[in-house]
Enzyme design. Sequence first.
Site, PDB file in Angstrom:
ATOM      1  N   CYS A   2      49.189  50.130  36.705  1.00  0.00           N
ATOM      2  CA  CYS A   2      49.868  49.313  37.713  1.00  0.00           C
ATOM      3  C   CYS A   2      48.896  49.054  38.855  1.00  0.00           C
ATOM      4  O   CYS A   2      47.796  49.599  38.887  1.00  0.00           O
ATOM      5  CB  CYS A   2      51.078  50.045  38.268  1.00  0.00           C
ATOM      6  SG  CYS A   2      52.267  50.517  36.985  1.00  0.00           S
ATOM      7  N   GLY A  28      49.118  44.421  36.220  1.00  0.00           N
ATOM      8  CA  GLY A  28      50.477  44.533  35.696  1.00  0.00           C
ATOM      9  C   GLY A  28      51.232  43.245  35.904  1.00  0.00           C
ATOM     10  O   GLY A  28      51.173  42.660  36.992  1.00  0.00           O
ATOM     11  N   ASN A 102      50.931  54.420  40.757  1.00  0.00           N
ATOM     12  CA  ASN A 102      50.066  53.968  39.671  1.00  0.00           C
ATOM     13  C   ASN A 102      49.581  55.197  38.926  1.00  0.00           C
ATOM     14  O   ASN A 102      49.091  56.134  39.545  1.00  0.00           O
ATOM     15  CB  ASN A 102      48.867  53.190  40.248  1.00  0.00           C
ATOM     16  CG  ASN A 102      47.855  52.848  39.184  1.00  0.00           C
ATOM     17  OD1 ASN A 102      48.206  52.639  38.025  1.00  0.00           O
ATOM     18  ND2 ASN A 102      46.590  52.783  39.563  1.00  0.00           N
ATOM     19  N   GLY A 103      49.718  55.214  37.599  1.00  0.00           N
ATOM     20  CA  GLY A 103      49.256  56.358  36.807  1.00  0.00           C
ATOM     21  C   GLY A 103      50.371  56.906  35.939  1.00  0.00           C
ATOM     22  O   GLY A 103      51.446  56.319  35.846  1.00  0.00           O
ATOM     23  N   TYR A 242      37.087  47.682  31.321  1.00  0.00           N
ATOM     24  CA  TYR A 242      38.036  46.626  31.001  1.00  0.00           C
ATOM     25  C   TYR A 242      38.957  46.218  32.145  1.00  0.00           C
ATOM     26  O   TYR A 242      39.213  45.044  32.366  1.00  0.00           O
ATOM     27  CB  TYR A 242      38.904  47.098  29.821  1.00  0.00           C
ATOM     28  CG  TYR A 242      40.111  46.221  29.579  1.00  0.00           C
ATOM     29  CD1 TYR A 242      39.984  44.992  28.948  1.00  0.00           C
ATOM     30  CD2 TYR A 242      41.370  46.601  30.022  1.00  0.00           C
ATOM     31  CE1 TYR A 242      41.084  44.179  28.741  1.00  0.00           C
ATOM     32  CE2 TYR A 242      42.477  45.796  29.817  1.00  0.00           C
ATOM     33  CZ  TYR A 242      42.324  44.583  29.182  1.00  0.00           C
ATOM     34  OH  TYR A 242      43.404  43.775  28.993  1.00  0.00           O
TER      35      TYR A 242
END
Length: 458
Positions: A2, A28, A102-103, A242
């Site tokens: 995210c 996201g 996030n995570g 990426y």
Amino acid sequence: MCGIFGISDNKDSSKLTYVGLFTLQHRGQESAGMAIDSKNGIQYYNGMGLVSEVFSNDMFQSFRGSSAIGHVRYSTTGSSNVNNAQPLFFNSYLGQTAIAHNGNLTNADALRAKLQKQGAIFQTSTDSEVIIHLMAKYHGRTIEDTIADNLHKLEGAYSFLFLAPGKLIGARDPNGIRTLFLGKLGKSYILSSETCAIEVVGGKVVREVEPGEIVVIEKGKIKFKKFAKAKETARCVFEQVYFARPDSVFSGRTVQSARYDIGRLLAKEIKNVKADIVSGVPDSGTAYALGFSEESGLPYKTVFMRNRYTGRSFIQPDQKLREFTAHLKLAPIRDAIKGKTIILIDDSLVRGTTSKKIIGNLKKAGAKKIIMLIGSPPITNSCYYGIDTPTRKELIATKLKIEGIRKFINADALHYLSLENLIKACGYGKDKDFCTACFTGKYPTKVSKLQTKTVNDK
Ligand code: SF4
């Protein structure tokens, strides 16, 4: 994975958070949301879809506050529905609080089960909600004490933003697996998953939030506190491979430079291969191919027309959609391809199905040979920290050796970058402490056997 963004003490906080989230959209695309610290307390608004679809210009006439936090979501735990969209909001002994995460928390299931036995009623199926119940149950003198005391109970990877009346708080996991950066814009402080969003709103990057650090912004002042120390730092190397935007800075250099270096190092690793042109699978593969071209002297050519209006194939949550989108978004450019031996570079090879399709399309368009290069080592383990790699048995490198993978994707040759050179390209100076668990199986935190079994045997 995210994206999170927050800004303090700014009359335009909601609009700037919109711009920040828009800049982090690549992290996201399923849902977006924002919470503001307004005259009427904490208000929030979440919805499904892209940032530009969830928020309208008109709503910012009334949706205004002194500080704001926002979130863009790609689900790796919990289903893709508006109930799981963040920021999450709660009202407890501590007062009103909104959180954005996030995570992935690797012990979330165990914590949830324990809290439910004690009477907690969960509203969402995301792992993020456990911190809310922990905070409501075990609270300290201040909200920052409460956060610091409860973060110890979490395992896995996280960057959090918390918004409470008069306070913006950020925290990063002790290993630094997930990212969080601090920026400044006039008197305002910014917290963001990537530096690009800080710069796009006109701010200056101050520094990374340290692993295990909590940042408290109140009345224009900032305080830092270490809440935990891990044995090792383990930044996710996939940010550079990426995930992150090329203009973001990690470990002191842009993601674009790291990707160029990956391409250069690939060229050094396969010196004597003969080809006519080099090209990359967009987006990240393009920078790899340019680096390769620079090192080898082989001309770079664009071989795909990329449809910019489709989502990123890797982050579509469903396999059928993923394959369809991959096919839709890359159309071969025949003149550049016909009769050519092409070195084609991609960032990673997960299931192998996308590469097989891409190579098939290039050959149908007249390519003579495809030499496939991968800018990272074979992925042999699932990620439990928030990157959507599939279960172990779906990973092609767990089933086949390199020659078998080459045959499966129908390439004429296949080469993966070595781990040593990946770290060399992504690291800078002493800053080489990366998580590489998806290549090595060495997880930087405890990952329960049960979880490994559940995820891998699905
Ligand atoms: Fe990143 Fe791989 Fe570690 Fe997951 S396992 S955090 S994708 S390096």
